[in-house]
Each structure stands twice: as structure tokens, then as C-alpha cells.
Design a protein around this motif. Structure first.
Motif, short mmCIF file in Angstrom:
data_model
loop_
_atom_site.label_atom_id
_atom_site.label_comp_id
_atom_site.label_asym_id
_atom_site.label_seq_id
_atom_site.Cartn_x
_atom_site.Cartn_y
_atom_site.Cartn_z
N TYR A 16 0.84 -1.20 0.00
CA TYR A 16 0.00 0.00 0.00
C TYR A 16 0.88 1.25 0.00
CZ TYR A 16 -3.93 3.04 1.35
OH TYR A 16 -4.90 4.02 1.40
N GLY A 17 1.87 1.30 0.89
CA GLY A 17 2.75 2.46 0.96
C GLY A 17 3.51 2.70 -0.33
N TYR A 18 4.01 1.60 -0.90
CA TYR A 18 4.75 1.69 -2.17
C TYR A 18 3.87 2.27 -3.27
CZ TYR A 18 7.40 0.06 -6.26
OH TYR A 18 8.09 -0.02 -7.45
N GLU A 19 2.65 1.76 -3.39
CA GLU A 19 1.74 2.21 -4.44
C GLU A 19 1.26 3.63 -4.20
OE1 GLU A 19 0.69 0.70 -7.38
OE2 GLU A 19 2.45 -0.52 -6.89
N LEU A 20 1.09 4.01 -2.93
CA LEU A 20 0.66 5.38 -2.64
C LEU A 20 1.74 6.37 -3.06
CD1 LEU A 20 -1.29 7.43 -1.45
CD2 LEU A 20 -0.31 6.96 0.81
N ARG A 21 2.98 6.07 -2.72
CA ARG A 21 4.07 6.97 -3.13
C ARG A 21 4.16 7.05 -4.65
NH1 ARG A 21 9.82 5.48 -0.95
NH2 ARG A 21 8.93 6.32 0.97
N ARG A 22 4.05 5.91 -5.31
CA ARG A 22 4.15 5.89 -6.77
C ARG A 22 3.03 6.71 -7.41
NH1 ARG A 22 2.42 3.05 -11.11
NH2 ARG A 22 0.93 1.87 -9.84
N ALA A 23 1.80 6.57 -6.90
CA ALA A 23 0.68 7.30 -7.46
C ALA A 23 0.78 8.79 -7.17
CB ALA A 23 -0.63 6.74 -6.91
N ARG A 24 1.23 9.13 -5.97
CA ARG A 24 1.37 10.55 -5.62
C ARG A 24 2.42 11.22 -6.49
NH1 ARG A 24 5.11 13.04 -2.88
NH2 ARG A 24 5.96 11.15 -1.88
N GLU A 25 3.56 10.57 -6.66
CA GLU A 25 4.62 11.16 -7.47
C GLU A 25 4.22 11.25 -8.93
OE1 GLU A 25 8.00 8.72 -6.56
OE2 GLU A 25 8.47 9.84 -4.71
N ALA A 27 1.31 11.86 -9.93
CA ALA A 27 0.40 13.01 -10.01
C ALA A 27 1.13 14.33 -9.80
CB ALA A 27 -0.72 12.85 -8.99
N GLY A 28 2.43 14.27 -9.51
CA GLY A 28 3.21 15.48 -9.31
C GLY A 28 2.89 16.24 -8.04
N LEU A 29 2.50 15.51 -6.98
CA LEU A 29 2.12 16.14 -5.73
C LEU A 29 3.15 15.87 -4.65
CD1 LEU A 29 -1.67 15.13 -5.63
CD2 LEU A 29 -0.73 17.37 -6.25
N THR A 30 3.40 16.86 -3.82
CA THR A 30 4.23 16.67 -2.63
C THR A 30 3.39 16.02 -1.53
OG1 THR A 30 3.68 18.80 -1.65
CG2 THR A 30 5.54 18.73 -3.20
N LEU A 31 4.05 15.60 -0.47
CA LEU A 31 3.33 15.06 0.67
C LEU A 31 2.32 16.07 1.21
CD1 LEU A 31 6.33 13.43 2.60
CD2 LEU A 31 4.55 12.21 1.33
N ALA A 32 2.76 17.29 1.37
CA ALA A 32 1.89 18.33 1.93
C ALA A 32 0.72 18.62 1.01
CB ALA A 32 2.69 19.60 2.19
N GLN A 33 0.96 18.63 -0.30
CA GLN A 33 -0.12 18.92 -1.25
C GLN A 33 -1.19 17.83 -1.22
OE1 GLN A 33 2.33 19.35 -4.74
NE2 GLN A 33 2.27 21.60 -4.67
N ALA A 66 -8.75 11.74 -4.90
CA ALA A 66 -7.75 12.77 -5.17
C ALA A 66 -6.82 12.39 -6.31
CB ALA A 66 -6.93 13.04 -3.91
N LEU A 67 -6.46 11.11 -6.40
CA LEU A 67 -5.48 10.67 -7.38
C LEU A 67 -6.11 10.00 -8.59
CD1 LEU A 67 -2.74 9.23 -4.97
CD2 LEU A 67 -2.86 11.50 -6.02
N GLY A 68 -7.44 9.85 -8.58
CA GLY A 68 -8.11 9.22 -9.71
C GLY A 68 -7.68 7.79 -9.94
N THR A 69 -7.57 7.03 -8.86
CA THR A 69 -7.05 5.66 -8.94
C THR A 69 -8.15 4.60 -9.03
OG1 THR A 69 -6.71 5.89 -6.54
CG2 THR A 69 -4.77 6.02 -7.95
N ASP A 70 -9.38 5.03 -9.33
CA ASP A 70 -10.47 4.09 -9.64
C ASP A 70 -10.70 3.06 -8.54
OD1 ASP A 70 -12.55 3.10 -11.24
OD2 ASP A 70 -11.22 1.62 -12.21
N GLY A 71 -10.65 3.50 -7.30
CA GLY A 71 -10.97 2.62 -6.17
C GLY A 71 -9.88 1.65 -5.78
N ALA A 72 -8.68 1.81 -6.35
CA ALA A 72 -7.60 0.84 -6.06
C ALA A 72 -7.25 0.80 -4.58
CB ALA A 72 -6.37 1.19 -6.89
#
Length: 281
Positions: A16-25, A27-33, A66-72
Motif C-alpha cells: 500500500y505504501g509503495y503504491e501510494l508513493r508511486r501514485a502521488r509522485e 500526479a506530481g504532488l508533494t506530501l503536503a499537497q 484525489a489521485l483518480g485511482t479508480d478505487g484501487a
């Protein structure tokens, strides 16, 4: 926050953590964003991305939006939460989720399916062995089976001692007993109380649960202080069923049980000062 690489195959939490970081990056978002979008701190996002914190279901739904990940992430979080249960308990939780009928006798504690968050936290906090927030979230997530369109028919017999064991203090118990009364309104769930006046009974050996399925063999489940024991042995299931029938017969009716719960809630956990002098809300 210092980033660390996760092995996504190590556990559902790491994946979960790995995929969250991958999806956030991506999307071009920082942690704070991302945190500002899903109404939490960037620090929390970072802790989840490094598997230091367990994500919860509402958080996952917001991340998907927020990331448009279709319920993943909403789908993945169930596996993450299940992984927070003790390893010896997970097979039972899997069977509990499939059961058509659940019949349980509880001698000391409110059954996990009926616990409030505060009560569950008080129970789980008796052992300091990890992320309590994650363990509480996992226990509460089990209760989703009661929210289904076709929930399992659930019948609970509680020893009267459960009502008097002040787990977490007066306020926690008042909320918990009020929750039991609320649950009594559900069509597929019944709660009976075995009163002290019942004397010797077939549950004196301790708590146990019977699971019945539409197409699988029935199961009886017990626990000791180390682990749980689940068996489909016909003789054990028969013995458990007979014991449970006797407990139901000795218990108060559903209505009388509700009246007793309400009375204990008011008389034992009413609006009196706590020992430190604080008034109850």
C-alpha cells in the motif's frame, strides 16, 4: 521526512505504501499537497508511504478520489487492515466474513463485532505490542459484515459480568452499553444476557462461537490466552451447539436483556463524577 525504499512484496501494508508513493509522485504532488487535498497532514501521508502507519478506509477513499485511482486503494485497504489482525486470528476472521449464521457466548468481554472504538481501544491497549490505531481499525473493519445488504444472522449471549466489567472506565462503558441497545434494533442481530441468577451453566468453561454456512461445514471456535482454535469436527460442533442452546434457554429474553443493559448503564455508569472528580458528559 527521510524516505526509505519499501519492498512491495513484504506485506500488504508495504505494498500500500509503495503504491501510494508511486501514485502521488505520478500526479506530481508533494506530501503536503496531497495531505491538504485529503484533509490530513503531509507527515501522515509520509508515515503511510513508509509503512509506519496503517491507512484507514475513509483515508483510502479520499486518496482514490484525489489521485483518480479508480478505487484501487479502497480495495487494497481491506487486505491491509486484515493483515493487522493476529496471524492466528486471520483464518477465523476469513470464515467469520463468510458465515451465514454467527452464534456466540461471551463470558468476559463484548464480542468484537459489537465493540465501540473506545471499548476496542481499551481492550487492545492492555498489551503494548505495536500500532494500536491499526489494530483498532482492523477490529472495527470486521464489523462491516453487519452492514451488508444480507448480513449474517447474529445471536449473541453475554454473561451479565460483561456489563459490569468496567473496560476503559465509566464513560467508555456507558457508550458501549448504549451501542448494544442501538444494535438491538437490527433485524438480523439479537442480544441476550445470561444473568448472575442463572447459577451454574454450560458456558462456565469460557467463551465460544459457532459459525454456520450455506454450503460449508459448521465451525466451533474457542480461544485461550495464546491463540484461537477452530474446528469443524462434528462432535465438537454438536457439543457446542447443545451448550449454546442451553445458554439461550437460561438467558433473559431479548427484551428483558435490553432492560437489564439499560438499567446497568444508568445505575453503574450514569452521570456521576469520575474518580478524579470530573463530571461525566
Amino acid at each position: 521526512m527521510r524516505s526509505r525504499e519499501l519492498d512491495p512484496s513484504a506485506s500488504p501494508l508495504d505494498y500500500y505504501g509503495y503504491e501510494l508513493r508511486r501514485a502521488r509522485e505520478a500526479a506530481g504532488l508533494t506530501l503536503a499537497q496531497l495531505g491538504s487535498i485529503v484533509f490530513c497532514t503531509g507527515s501522515l501521508i509520509g508515515q503511510i508511504e513508509t509503512a509506519a502507519k496503517v491507512p484507514q478506509r475513509e483515508f483510502s477513499e479520499r486518496v482514490d478520489a484525489a489521485l483518480g485511482t479508480d478505487g484501487a486503494f479502497s480495495r487494497l485497504v481491506g487486505l491491509v487492515l486484515r493483515s493487522q489482525l493476529p496471524s492466528w486470528f486471520q483464518p477465523y476472521a476469513d470464515m467469520e466474513a463468510k458465515a451465514a449464521y454467527i452464534s456466540t457466548y461471551q463470558a468476559q468481554l463484548v464480542h468484537g463485532l459489537l465493540q465501540t472504538e473506545a471499548y476496542a481501544r481499551a481492550v487492545l491497549s492492555t498489551r503494548d505490542d505495536g500500532d494500536i490505531d491499526g489494530k483498532v481499525a482492523a477490529r472495527l473493519d470486521r464489523q462491516r459484515i453487519l452492514e451488508r445488504d444480507q448480513p449474517p444472522v447474529t445471536w449473541v449471549v453475554l454473561s451479565e459480568a460483561v456489563l459490569h466489567q468496567a473496560v476503559g472506565g465509566r464513560e467508555v462503558m456507558r457508550e458501549q452499553l448504549a451501542h448494544l441497545l442501538y444494535l438491538q434494533k437490527r433485524r438480523w442481530l439479537e442480544i441476550q444476557v445470561l444473568p448472575f441468577g442463572a447459577g451454574a451453566h454450560t458456558g462456565l468453561m469460557g467463551s465460544f462461537t459457532l459459525l454456520r454456512f450455506d454450503s460449508d461445514p459448521d465451525i466451533v471456535y474457542t480461544e485461550d490466552f495464546v491463540q484461537g482454535h477452530m474446528t469443524a469436527n462434528p462432535e465438537a460442533v454438536k457439543e457446542g451447539s447443545v451448550r449454546y442452546d442451553h445458554l439461550q434457554a437460561a438467558a433473559l429474553s431479548v427484551d428483558d436483556s435490553a432492560a437489564l443493559i439499560a438499567r446497568v448503564m444508568e445505575e453503574r455508569y450514569g452521570n456521576e463524577p469520575e474518580p478524579d472528580g470530573r463530571d461525566m458528559a
